[in-house]
Design a protein around this motif. Structure first.
Motif, PDB file in Angstrom:
ATOM      1  N   SER A 229      -8.819   8.755   8.261  1.00 33.77           N
ATOM      2  CA  SER A 229     -10.043   8.003   8.024  1.00 33.77           C
ATOM      3  C   SER A 229      -9.706   6.527   7.842  1.00 33.77           C
ATOM      4  CB  SER A 229     -10.723   8.560   6.769  1.00 33.77           C
ATOM      5  OG  SER A 229     -11.711   7.669   6.311  1.00 33.77           O
ATOM      6  N   ALA A 230      -9.972   5.734   8.868  1.00 37.00           N
ATOM      7  CA  ALA A 230      -9.628   4.308   8.827  1.00 37.00           C
ATOM      8  C   ALA A 230     -10.867   3.479   8.464  1.00 37.00           C
ATOM      9  CB  ALA A 230      -9.085   3.862  10.180  1.00 37.00           C
ATOM     10  N   GLU A 231     -10.681   2.566   7.555  1.00 38.78           N
ATOM     11  CA  GLU A 231     -11.753   1.622   7.223  1.00 38.78           C
ATOM     12  C   GLU A 231     -11.509   0.355   8.039  1.00 38.78           C
ATOM     13  OE1 GLU A 231     -13.887   1.628   3.705  1.00 38.78           O
ATOM     14  OE2 GLU A 231     -13.134  -0.309   3.036  1.00 38.78           O
ATOM     15  N   VAL A 232     -12.506  -0.053   8.807  1.00 37.04           N
ATOM     16  CA  VAL A 232     -12.341  -1.240   9.654  1.00 37.04           C
ATOM     17  C   VAL A 232     -13.131  -2.390   9.041  1.00 37.04           C
ATOM     18  CG1 VAL A 232     -12.681  -2.234  11.944  1.00 37.04           C
ATOM     19  CG2 VAL A 232     -12.003   0.172  11.714  1.00 37.04           C
ATOM     20  N   VAL A 246     -10.842  -7.835   1.267  1.00 35.94           N
ATOM     21  CA  VAL A 246      -9.700  -7.097   1.806  1.00 35.94           C
ATOM     22  C   VAL A 246      -8.966  -6.385   0.672  1.00 35.94           C
ATOM     23  CG1 VAL A 246      -7.504  -7.287   3.024  1.00 35.94           C
ATOM     24  CG2 VAL A 246      -9.453  -8.649   3.780  1.00 35.94           C
ATOM     25  N   LEU A 247      -8.819  -7.093  -0.437  1.00 41.65           N
ATOM     26  CA  LEU A 247      -8.109  -6.494  -1.572  1.00 41.65           C
ATOM     27  C   LEU A 247      -8.863  -5.269  -2.094  1.00 41.65           C
ATOM     28  CD1 LEU A 247      -5.741  -6.656  -3.525  1.00 41.65           C
ATOM     29  CD2 LEU A 247      -7.089  -8.211  -4.939  1.00 41.65           C
ATOM     30  N   ALA A 248     -10.189  -5.369  -2.131  1.00 42.26           N
ATOM     31  CA  ALA A 248     -10.978  -4.237  -2.630  1.00 42.26           C
ATOM     32  C   ALA A 248     -10.771  -3.016  -1.741  1.00 42.26           C
ATOM     33  CB  ALA A 248     -12.454  -4.619  -2.672  1.00 42.26           C
ATOM     34  N   SER A 249     -10.742  -3.250  -0.434  1.00 44.88           N
ATOM     35  CA  SER A 249     -10.522  -2.123   0.478  1.00 44.88           C
ATOM     36  C   SER A 249      -9.100  -1.576   0.338  1.00 44.88           C
ATOM     37  CB  SER A 249     -10.793  -2.574   1.908  1.00 44.88           C
ATOM     38  OG  SER A 249     -10.563  -1.521   2.812  1.00 44.88           O
ATOM     39  N   LEU A 250      -8.157  -2.495   0.220  1.00 42.91           N
ATOM     40  CA  LEU A 250      -6.758  -2.067   0.051  1.00 42.91           C
ATOM     41  C   LEU A 250      -6.603  -1.235  -1.217  1.00 42.91           C
ATOM     42  CD1 LEU A 250      -3.742  -2.201   0.847  1.00 42.91           C
ATOM     43  CD2 LEU A 250      -3.593  -4.317  -0.464  1.00 42.91           C
ATOM     44  N   ALA A 251      -7.332  -1.626  -2.252  1.00 44.68           N
ATOM     45  CA  ALA A 251      -7.238  -0.893  -3.514  1.00 44.68           C
ATOM     46  C   ALA A 251      -7.784   0.525  -3.367  1.00 44.68           C
ATOM     47  CB  ALA A 251      -7.996  -1.647  -4.607  1.00 44.68           C
ATOM     48  N   LYS A 252      -8.589   0.697  -2.327  1.00 45.31           N
ATOM     49  CA  LYS A 252      -9.139   2.030  -2.072  1.00 45.31           C
ATOM     50  C   LYS A 252      -8.196   2.850  -1.189  1.00 45.31           C
ATOM     51  CE  LYS A 252     -12.734   2.508   0.768  1.00 45.31           C
ATOM     52  NZ  LYS A 252     -14.098   2.544   1.321  1.00 45.31           N
ATOM     53  N   THR A 253      -7.673   2.200  -0.139  1.00 48.19           N
ATOM     54  CA  THR A 253      -6.890   2.960   0.849  1.00 48.19           C
ATOM     55  C   THR A 253      -5.384   2.844   0.645  1.00 48.19           C
ATOM     56  OG1 THR A 253      -6.715   1.114   2.385  1.00 48.19           O
ATOM     57  CG2 THR A 253      -8.685   2.493   2.558  1.00 48.19           C
ATOM     58  N   HIS A 254      -4.943   1.765   0.034  1.00 45.94           N
ATOM     59  CA  HIS A 254      -3.522   1.516  -0.254  1.00 45.94           C
ATOM     60  C   HIS A 254      -2.675   1.316   0.993  1.00 45.94           C
ATOM     61  CE1 HIS A 254      -4.606   2.378  -4.317  1.00 45.94           C
ATOM     62  NE2 HIS A 254      -5.026   3.571  -3.987  1.00 45.94           N
ATOM     63  N   ARG A 255      -3.316   1.143   2.139  1.00 41.57           N
ATOM     64  CA  ARG A 255      -2.547   0.899   3.363  1.00 41.57           C
ATOM     65  C   ARG A 255      -3.288  -0.162   4.167  1.00 41.57           C
ATOM     66  NH1 ARG A 255      -3.007   6.160   2.465  1.00 41.57           N
ATOM     67  NH2 ARG A 255      -1.104   7.237   1.819  1.00 41.57           N
ATOM     68  N   LEU A 256      -2.518  -1.033   4.819  1.00 42.22           N
ATOM     69  CA  LEU A 256      -3.158  -2.166   5.485  1.00 42.22           C
ATOM     70  C   LEU A 256      -2.534  -2.427   6.855  1.00 42.22           C
ATOM     71  CD1 LEU A 256      -5.175  -4.526   5.268  1.00 42.22           C
ATOM     72  CD2 LEU A 256      -3.365  -5.861   4.191  1.00 42.22           C
ATOM     73  N   ASP A 282       0.777  -4.067  -6.073  1.00 42.33           N
ATOM     74  CA  ASP A 282       0.801  -2.762  -6.731  1.00 42.33           C
ATOM     75  C   ASP A 282      -0.143  -1.754  -6.092  1.00 42.33           C
ATOM     76  OD1 ASP A 282       2.780  -3.267  -8.566  1.00 42.33           O
ATOM     77  OD2 ASP A 282       1.399  -4.212  -9.975  1.00 42.33           O
ATOM     78  N   GLU A 283      -0.931  -2.206  -5.116  1.00 45.68           N
ATOM     79  CA  GLU A 283      -1.816  -1.270  -4.437  1.00 45.68           C
ATOM     80  C   GLU A 283      -1.152  -0.661  -3.202  1.00 45.68           C
ATOM     81  OE1 GLU A 283      -4.392  -0.322  -5.741  1.00 45.68           O
ATOM     82  OE2 GLU A 283      -4.810  -1.880  -7.213  1.00 45.68           O
ATOM     83  N   LEU A 284      -0.091  -1.254  -2.748  1.00 50.11           N
ATOM     84  CA  LEU A 284       0.471  -0.863  -1.460  1.00 50.11           C
ATOM     85  C   LEU A 284       1.255   0.431  -1.553  1.00 50.11           C
ATOM     86  CD1 LEU A 284       1.635  -4.357  -0.237  1.00 50.11           C
ATOM     87  CD2 LEU A 284      -0.085  -2.911   0.851  1.00 50.11           C
ATOM     88  N   ASP A 285       0.919   1.343  -0.664  1.00 51.10           N
ATOM     89  CA  ASP A 285       1.678   2.580  -0.606  1.00 51.10           C
ATOM     90  C   ASP A 285       2.401   2.699   0.732  1.00 51.10           C
ATOM     91  OD1 ASP A 285       2.616   4.854  -1.881  1.00 51.10           O
ATOM     92  OD2 ASP A 285       1.060   6.142  -1.051  1.00 51.10           O
ATOM     93  N   ALA A 286       2.447   1.626   1.441  1.00 55.33           N
ATOM     94  CA  ALA A 286       3.125   1.606   2.741  1.00 55.33           C
ATOM     95  C   ALA A 286       3.311   0.149   3.114  1.00 55.33           C
ATOM     96  CB  ALA A 286       2.269   2.304   3.798  1.00 55.33           C
ATOM     97  N   PRO A 287       4.233  -0.131   4.025  1.00 57.71           N
ATOM     98  CA  PRO A 287       4.362  -1.520   4.483  1.00 57.71           C
ATOM     99  C   PRO A 287       3.084  -1.973   5.187  1.00 57.71           C
ATOM    100  CG  PRO A 287       5.778  -0.045   5.759  1.00 57.71           C
ATOM    101  CD  PRO A 287       5.206   0.760   4.649  1.00 57.71           C
ATOM    102  N   ILE A 288       2.796  -3.269   5.095  1.00 59.69           N
ATOM    103  CA  ILE A 288       1.665  -3.834   5.833  1.00 59.69           C
ATOM    104  C   ILE A 288       2.126  -4.016   7.276  1.00 59.69           C
ATOM    105  CG2 ILE A 288       0.069  -5.769   6.015  1.00 59.69           C
ATOM    106  CD1 ILE A 288       0.669  -6.332   3.029  1.00 59.69           C
TER     107      ILE A 288
ATOM    108  N   PRO C 120       5.120  -0.003  -3.825  1.00 54.50           N
ATOM    109  CA  PRO C 120       4.605  -0.656  -5.041  1.00 54.50           C
ATOM    110  C   PRO C 120       3.586   0.213  -5.768  1.00 54.50           C
ATOM    111  CG  PRO C 120       4.727  -2.216  -3.241  1.00 54.50           C
ATOM    112  CD  PRO C 120       5.059  -0.878  -2.666  1.00 54.50           C
ATOM    113  N   LEU C 121       2.724   0.880  -5.016  1.00 55.49           N
ATOM    114  CA  LEU C 121       1.728   1.718  -5.678  1.00 55.49           C
ATOM    115  C   LEU C 121       2.404   2.882  -6.388  1.00 55.49           C
ATOM    116  CD1 LEU C 121      -1.235   2.392  -6.230  1.00 55.49           C
ATOM    117  CD2 LEU C 121      -1.232   3.729  -4.120  1.00 55.49           C
TER     118      LEU C 121
END
Lengths: 324, 330, 400
Positions: A229-232, A246-256, A282-288, C120-121
Motif C-alpha cells: 500500500s503506497a501513499e503517493v 511529507v514528515l507526517a506521511s513518513l511518520a505513518k509509513t516509515h518508508r520514503l 527516528d521514523e525511518l525503517d528503511a533507507p530513503i 532509526p525507527l
C-alpha cells in the motif's frame, strides 16, 4: 466539474487572472498572435488586447529582466520562456535580479512576476529542449518554484502564483499539456507549500511532483496488486515544499521514495531525502530511495529517450527496496 | 550654460544662474559624498567594493534635473550619482553604504545595490547591463498603467557589448516604450579601454533600431540638462531615446585600483575637464563658497549620523528573502 | 593521580569494551565535588554511576546521551581556569570522541562488536519498548533490524498486550526503573530469550556440612561461615576438578575459561548484582568466606567495584533464607550456568531398611546454557557439586 486539458486549464487561469486584475500582463515568444508553442495562450490576445498580451523578440534575458522591472513598477507580469532549457540565457535576470530585489533593497519592493516554462522529455525534443532544471531555481533564495501534476492543480496553483508577491517559476511538464483532468467550475487558488495526497497508503510514502506523480500512481497500482500500500504525495510546489506534510506521511509509513523526472543527482529528491533523514530520522525503517533520470543529457533517439525517463517499474523497484 | 553665451534678458539670465547653482550644488553633493567614501574606504570604515563616479557628476545631475519624482531609473555599479541625483536621502545613503540597519536598504545592498523605490531609483546593479531590461520593464509599467512616467537606464560604455543593451534597444523600439538610454561614456570598461572592447558606435547602433540618439558633452552639466529635457520629453511620448554623454572616470574601476593601465599624462589632463570646476567658473565665487560650505556641512552631518547607525541582524535580513507568506525551505 | 583534563569512558569490568552514557548528572559549567556522581554508564552488564575523581568545573561534554563509545573515549573535559591542561596520558591513542563505533562496511556481516545494524525507527522503538537490540534478530538486508523485528521481540518478551489493559481501580502508577533495575530487566529479558536453558534439579544432604560448619565456627581465627560460602567453594572446586565445564558461549562459539571463577547473586539496595569470586576452585572455604564477604557487601550496598563483575562460567544464587524449596534461575548473560539454591529442609528419607531417616536437604537446581553444556555435562557438574557438599571436609583446605 468539467473535463479540461492541462494546457487549457493554464490558459483558463491566465484568462481569469487577467479578467480579475488589469495589472496582469502576458508576454513572451509567440504567446500572443501564435497563441504559444503549445497553444496554452491561444485566444488571450483577442480577449485582452495587444497592450496586455505581447509577443516578444527572441530575447530571453530581456524578457525576464523586463518582467522584473514591470513587476517592481506595479504590474503582475506573466512571462513565458518557451522551453526551460532557454532559462540559461535568462539566468541573470532570474537569479540576480528577480530573486534578490526584495532582499537586497531591504524589503522596499517585491517582484510579483511569474515565469511559466515547460520542462520534460518524452516528445523527441532532444538534449536542449527536454531538461528538468527546477532544482536550479529551488536552490536560489527568493524564488518560489511550482510544478503541477494535473489540470485542476495547474489552474489553482497558477492563480496563486500570479497573485503572489514573490517571483514564481511555474514549471509545466510538456507531456502533460494534452492530459485531461477535472477542473471544478468554482476552481480557486491553491496555496503554495502544501502537498496533495494523491493516493492514501500505509506501507511506503512516494513523493513526486509534476508528471512523476502519474508515474508514481501507476507504480502504486502495480504495488497494490502485490499487497503493498503506497501513499503517493503530490508536492505541487517545490519551493517551498511541504516538509511537515511529507514528515507526517513518513511518520505513518516509515518508508520514503522520492521520484522526479529530473536527473537524480543533486536534485529536489536529494533535498527531501536529506531533510527527512534529519527531521524524520527516528521514523525511518528503511533507507530513503530516490528515483530520477540517469546523470546524462536527454538523447534524441526515441528508444534512448524512453529508457532515460524514470518509469513506474523503477518506482516500484525502489519501493520494494524500502520493504526489504 | 555659459553666462555670456547668449545675450538673454537680465531676468532669465538670473534664473539660469540660480538653476546652474542648483545643478552645481547637486554635483557637489555627489562629489563630496564620494570623496568622503573614498577616504572612509581607505580608512576601512566602508567595507566591500565601491565604484566612484568622480568626474562624471554632470551626467546624473543633468539627466535627473529633467526627471519627475514618478519617473524611474535603473542604475549600474557606479551608481552613487544616480541615487543622489534622483533624490535618495544623503543620510540613508551613507547608512546604507556603511552597512547599517537604518540604511535605505537595511544594509543588504550597500554601494553596489542601493535603491530607493520612493524616489523611483530602482537600484544600482552589480551586473553590467542588467539594469537595461529592468528599465524597459519599468517603462512598460509606465505605459500600461498610464503613469505618464519615463524610465531611464544609465549604463556605461563598458555595457555596450552586453547583449541586454541590444535586446533592450530592440524591445523599446518595438513596443514604443517611454524609455531613455543614457550612456555615460567614460572610455573605460573596467580595466580596459572601450576601444579594445567594442567596434560599434552607439549612435549608429541606436539608429539601426530607429531610435533617436544624441551625443552631449557629459562634463557640461547645463548641456546635459538641456539635452535631457529634450530627450525625456520625447521618451515620455513613447519615442525611446539614446543620450550619449562623453565624460571621464577619474578614479579606478573600484577604490584601490591604482589604474596602472592608464597613461599618466592622460590622467593629468582630467582636472581641465572636471564638470564641477567648469561649472564653478561660470558661477560667482561667493555663491560657490556658500554652496560648498553648506554641502560640506550636510555631508559631515550625514556621515556622523551614519556612524551612529546600528548593525543589522540576520533574522531581519532573512525575513526579507520572501514576502511574508509561506515559509520557504533552505 | 594528577588531575586529568579529560573525563573518559571508564572500564567498569574485565570484559567491558564499550559503554553507553545514559545520563549526565553534571552539566557544562557546573562545579562538582570529588565523589559527586558525574554520569551514569550502562554496559551490557550493569548500569553504573561514575563519580568525580576530583573537584572541579565541568567544561565541554563531548558525548551525547545514548551514544555507545569505546572504553577510553573522552566523554567530557574539565574546565580548569588558569591552568594549562596537563599532558595527555601516554596511553594508547584515545578514540575520537562523539563518534560511536564506526558504521560497518557495506559488506560487513551481522555485527559482533556491539554495533547493531538497525533502522532509526527500530532503534527508537527499542528504546521505547525497553528491548535490547542485542537480543533482536534482524530480518532486513545484512541482518538489519527493522521496526517489525523489534515489535516482534517486544511482543514475545512481554506477555502483556501491546495495548495496555485498563488500569484496575486502586492500581498505582507505573514506576520508572532505576538505571540498575532497567539494566537488570533488559539483561534478564535478553538472557531468557536468547539462552536455550535446561534445568537439572536435585537435593544435597547437608547434615555433615552443617555440623562441620559448627565446629569451624568455634575455631578462634575462622571467619564467619555461611552456607553460601560452602556453595561457592563446592561449585568452584567442581569446576577445578571438571575444568572442561568451565566455559561460556561467546561470539557464536564456546570460550574456555579455566579460572574457576564463580559469581554470587546479591539482591542489593540498588538492584541485582552478581559479583564474581575469582579462583574459587583454588581456595578453602575460610578463604572464600574472607574474600566473598567484602564482595557481597559492596554489591549489597549497590557500589560494586569495576573489577567485581564480569567473567566466570557459573553463578550461585541462594535464596535459602526464604521459605523456598527450589529456585529455578536464569543464567546470567555471558555465563553458562547458574545454581539455584533453596532452603535447608528436614525430611525423612527411607534408610536401607526402609525405615524413616531424618535428613537435612538442600534443593538445588542447575540451569544451563544448552549451547555450552548438554544434559550429561550438567548432570556431571551438578553431581560433583553435590558430592562435594556432602563430603565437605575436602572444601576446608585448598586443593593440593
Amino acid at each position: 466539474m468539467a473535463e479540461t486539458r492541462f494546457g487549457k486549464a493554464i490558459g483558463q487561469a491566465l484568462a481569469d487572472a487577467m479578467r480579475d486584475d488589469p495589472d496582469v500582463v502576458l508576454f513572451g515568444e509567440d504567446v500572443a498572435v501564435p497563441g504559444g508553442p503549445f497553444g496554452v495562450t491561444r485566444g488571450l490576445l483577442d480577449a485582452f488586447g495587444p497592450e496586455r498580451v505581447r509577443d516578444t523578440p527572441i530575447s530571453e534575458a530581456t524578457i525576464v529582466g523586463a518582467a522584473v522591472g514591470a513587476a517592481i513598477g506595479g504590474l503582475k507580469p506573466v512571462v513565458e520562456i518557451m522551453f526551460m532549457d532557454f532559462c540559461g540565457i535568462a539566468m541573470d535576470a532570474i537569479v540576480n535580479q528577480a530573486a534578490k530585489a526584495r532582499f537586497m533593497f531591504g524589503g522596499q519592493c517585491s517582484v510579483p512576476m511569474v515565469l511559466r516554462t515547460p520542462h520534460g522529455a518524452g516528445v523527441g525534443a532532444g538534449p536542449q529542449h527536454s531538461q528538468c532544471l527546477e532544482a536550479w531555481f529551488a536552490h536560489i533564495p527568493g524564488l518560489r518554484v511550482v510544478c503541477p501534476s494535473n489540470a485542476a492543480d495547474a489552474y489553482g496553483l497558477l492563480r496563486t502564483a500570479i497573485d503572489h508577491p514573490d517571483p514564481v517559476i511555474f514549471v509545466e511538464n510538456k507531456s502533460l499539456y494534452a492530459a485531461k483532468g477535472d477542473l471544478p467550475e468554482n476552481a480557486g487558488p491553491i496555496p503554495l507549500g502544501r502537498l496533495r495526497v494523491a493516493r492514501e497508503g500505509a506501507d511506503v510514502t512516494v513523493v513526486a511532483y509534476g508528471a512523476a506523480v502519474g508515474t508514481a500512481l501507476t507504480a502504486a497500482d502495480a504495488l497494490a496488486a502485490d499487497g503493498v500500500s503506497a501513499e503517493v504525495l503530490d508536492l505541487r510546489s517545490i519551493q517551498p515544499w511541504d516538509e511537515a506534510g511529507v514528515l507526517a506521511s513518513l511518520a505513518k509509513t516509515h518508508r520514503l521514495v522520492v521520484v522526479h523526472e529530473a536527473v537524480e543527482a543533486f536534485g529536489v529528491g536529494a533535498e527531501i531525502a536529506a531533510r527527512m533523514a534529519d527531521v524524520g530520522f527516528d521514523e525511518l525503517d528503511a533507507p530513503i530511495v530516490r528515483v530520477g533520470a540517469p546523470f546524462m543529457p536527454v538523447a534524441f533517439a526515441p528508444n534512448v529517450e524512453a529508457a532515460y525517463l524514470p518509469g513506474a517499474a523503477q518506482v516500484a523497484a525502489a519501493v520494494r527496496r524500502t520493504l526489504e | 550654460m555659459a553666462r555670456n553665451a547668449k545675450g538673454g534678458d537680465a531676468a532669465s539670465a538670473a534664473d539660469r544662474d540660480v538653476e546652474l547653482l542648483e545643478l552645481y550644488r547637486r554635483m557637489l553633493i555627489v562629489r563630496r559624498a564620494e570623496e568622503r567614501l573614498s577616504q572612509m574606504f581607505a580608512d576601512g570604515e566602508v567595507p566591500g567594493f565601491i565604484h566612484l563616479s568622480i568626474g562624471q557628476e554632470a551626467v546624473p545631475v543633468g539627466v535627473c534635473a529633467a526627471l519627475r519624482l514618478e519617473d524611474t531609473l535603473a542604475s549600474n555599479h557606479r551608481g552613487h550619482g544616480h541615487a543622489l541625483a534622483k533624490g535618495l536621502d544623503l543620510e540613508r545613503f551613507f547608512l546604507e553604504v556603511m552597512g547599517r540597519a537604518e540604511g535605505v536598504c537595511g544594509g543588504r545592498g550597500g554601494s553596489m545595490h542601493i535603491a530607493d523605490m520612493g524616489v523611483g531609483m530602482l537600484g544600482a546593479n552589480g551586473i553590467v547591463g542588467a539594469g537595461l531590461p529592468i528599465a524597459a520593464g519599468s517603462a512598460l509599467a509606465h505605459q500600461v498603467r498610464r503613469t505618464g512616467g519615463v524610465a531611464v537606464a544609465f549604463f556605461g560604455d563598458g555595457a555596450m557589448a552586453e547583449g541586454t543593451l541590444h535586446e533592450t534597444l530592440n524591445l523599446a523600439a518595438l513596443w514604443h516604450l517611454p524609455m531613455l538610454f543614457v550612456c555615460e561614456d567614460n572610455g573605460w570598461g573596467e580595466f580596459s579601454p572601450t576601444s579594445r572592447q567594442f567596434t560599434g558606435d552607439l549612435i549608429a547602433l541606436a539608429g539601426a533600431f530607429g531610435i533617436d540618439a544624441a551625443t552631449v558633452d557629459g562634463n557640461d552639466v547645463a548641456a546635459v540638462a538641456r539635452a535631457a529635457s529634450k530627450v525625456v520629453a520625447a521618451a515620455r511620448d513613447g519615442c525611446p531615446q539614446v543620450l550619449r554623454c562623453v565624460t571621464n572616470r577619474v578614479h579606478g574601476h573600484y577604490e584601490g585600483d591604482p589604474q596602472r593601465y592608464r597613461d599618466p599624462a592622460d590622467l593629468e589632463t582630467l582636472p581641465n575637464h572636471d564638470p564641477l570646476r567648469r561649472c564653478a567658473a561660470k558661477l560667482g565665487a561667493d555663491d560657490v563658497a556658500k554652496v560648498t560650505a553648506e554641502v560640506e556641512d550636510r555631508i559631515a552631518a550625514a556621515v556622523a549620523a551614519a556612524r551612529a547607525g546600528t548593525e543589522p541582524d540576520i533574522a531581519r535580513a532573512r525575513a526579507d528573502v520572501y514576502s511574508p507568506c509561506e515559509a520557504a525551505h533552505g | 593521580m594528577t588531575a586529568a583534563a579529560q573525563i573518559v569512558m571508564p572500564k567498569l569490568g574485565l570484559t567491558m569494551t564499550e559503554g553507553v552514557v545514559v545520563e549526565w548528572k553534571a552539566q557544562p559549567g557546573q562545579q562538582v565535588a570529588e565523589g559527586d556522581v558525574l554520569f551514569v554508564v550502562e554496559t551490557d552488564k550493569i548500569a553504573n554511576e561514575v563519580e568525580a575523581p576530583r573537584s572541579g568545573v565541568i567544561g565541554e561534554i563531548l558525548v551525547d546521551i545514548g551514544a555507545t563509545v569505546p572504553v577510553g573515549t573522552v566523554l567530557a573535559r574539565w574546565r580548569d581556569e588558569g591552568s594549562a591542561p596537563p599532558p595527555k596520558p601516554a596511553a594508547a591513542p584515545v578514540p575520537a570522541a562523539r563518534s560511536p563505533a564506526p558504521p560497518p562496511a557495506p559488506s560487513a556481516p551481522a555485527p559482533q562488536s556491539g554495533r547493531h545494524i538497525a533502522t532509526p525507527l527500530a532503534r527508537r522503538l527499542a528504546r521505547e519498548f525497553g528491548v535490547d537490540l542485542a537480543t533482536v534478530r534482524g530480518s532486513g538486508p545484512r541482518g538489519r533490524i527493522k521496526a517489525a523485528d523489534v515489535r516482534h521481540a517486544s511482543a514475545s518478551a512481554e506477555p502483556r498486550p501491546v495495548e495496555p489493559a485498563p488500569v484496575p481501580a486502586g492500581a498505582g502508577p507505573v514506576e520508572a526503573l532505576s538505571h540498575v533495575q532497567a539494566a537488570v530487566a533488559r539483561r534478564m529479558t535478553a538472557a531468557k530469550q536468547e539462552i536455550p536453558h535446561f534445568y537439572l534439579a536435585t537435593e544435597a544432604e547437608v547434615s555433615e556440612l552443617l555440623a562441620l560448619q559448627e565446629r569451624l565456627r568455634a575455631l578462634p581465627d575462622c571467619p564467619r561461615l555461611t552456607l553460601t560460602h560452602w556453595l561457592l567453594a563446592a561449585t568452584g572446586r567442581a569446576l577445578a576438578e571438571l575444568p572442561e565445564f568451565d566455559k561460556v558461549w561467546a561470539e557464536g562459539g564456546v570460550r574456555r575459561l579455566g579460572g574457576t571463577d564463580v559469581g554470587v547473586a546479591v539482591d542489593g539496595e540498588r538492584g541485582l548484582f552478581a559479583p564474581v569470586l575469582r579462583g574459587a576452585g583454588r581456595l578453602g572455604v575460610a578463604q572464600i568466606a574472607g574474600r566473598a564477604e567484602p564482595l557481597i557487601e559492596r554489591a549489597r550496598a549497590g557500589r560494586p567495584l569495576p573489577e567485581d563483575g564480569g567473567g566466570g562460567a557459573l553463578t550461585v544464587s541462594n535464596v535459602g533464607r526464604h521459605p523456598v524449596t527450589y529456585l529455578t534461575p536464569i543464567v546470567n548473560p555471558g555465563q553458562a550456568a547458574i545454581l539455584g539454591v533453596g532452603r535447608v529442609r528436614d525430611v525423612f528419607r527411607p534408610d536401607a531398611d526402609g525405615k524413616p531417616l531424618l535428613k537435612r536437604e538442600l534443593g538445588l537446581v542447575l540451569a544451563c546454557d544448552h549451547r555450552v553444556l548438554n544434559g550429561t555435562d550438567g548432570a556431571a557438574l551438578l553431581g560433583r557439586i553435590v558430592s562435594l557438599i556432602e563430603a565437605p571436609l575436602r572444601l576446608v583446605a585448598p586443593p593440593v
